[in-house]
Design a protein around this motif. Structure first.
Motif: not given
Length: 218
Positions: A76, A79, A99-100, A104
């Motif tokens: 994240d 990214n 979004i992993n 978050n």
């Protein structure tokens, strides 16, 4: 449409395959040199080895003139950095992030240059719809600019296509198999490729419906 994708994992490769098959100009960035080299001849996209968190790498990938930048790495933090650079430094019209970790999610907003954020578990089709919604190139995955539809189907354990080669499966007129994704890796759709349970097929068609495609393989 010119697209830059950061991260050549399963999701990044699938997006590159779909958008590349629809004749978009796609560049896929991968930090691992060996992974990038291994994918070079397997996707309808330009492979660039490098860290997409580096402005020079994004610039080499074409971020200055990209219509869409998609960050699909497994981190994240990366990214978010990629999205911020794409929006603030390269003024990309549309920036989308994976979004992993759902904890978050609150970070992925305009402050970080994110136009749209999607959870890692989001289906491929839904992600592409979200990613391209503002470009007027894909509407509900109907690739109007290319005049085709992209349809996804998965070979189940009881599918009649199991054990058969692609050449023996009659697909609807005006339809071609763009890619077969096996164990997360895109495979060239050679005529002699024998289908296995779990294979994901991406097909491009001018006229066939999803039902017609599913019927051919299920």
């Amino acid at each position: 449409m010119k697209v830059v994708i950061a991260g050549a994992g399963r999701l990044g490769c699938q997006i590159a395959q779909v958008l590349g098959a629809a004749r978009n100009d796609v560049t896929l960035i991968e930090a691992d040199d060996d992974v990038a080299d291994g994918l070079a001849d397997r996707l309808p996209a330009r492979l660039l080895a490098g860290d997409a968190c580096e402005p020079s790498v994004l610039e080499e990938a074409g971020a200055l003139t990209a219509d869409l930048v998609i960050a699909t790495t497994g981190e994240d933090e990366d990214n978010l950095v990629i999205c911020l650079l794409a929006k603030r430094q390269f003024a990309a019209p549309r920036v989308v992030a994976r979004i992993n970790d759902t904890e978050n999610t609150w970070l992925f907003d305009q402050r970080w240059g994110v136009d749209a954020a999607v959870p890692a578990a989001t289906p491929l089709i839904s992600l592409i719809e979200e990613a391209t919604s503002a470009t007027d190139t894909v509407a509900l995955l109907r690739l109007s600019k290319a005049g085709v539809n992209v349809i996804e189907t998965t070979i189940g354990p009881r599918s009649r296509a199991v054990g058969r080669v692609l050449a023996d499966i009659p697909v609807p007129a005006g339809t071609v198999v763009a890619a077969v994704i096996r164990d997360g890796e895109p495979t060239a759709p050679a005529a002699e490729l024998r289908l296995q349970p779990g294979d994901e097929l991406l097909l491009v068609s001018h006229s066939a419906t999803e039902k017609e495609v599913h019927t051919a393989f299920q």
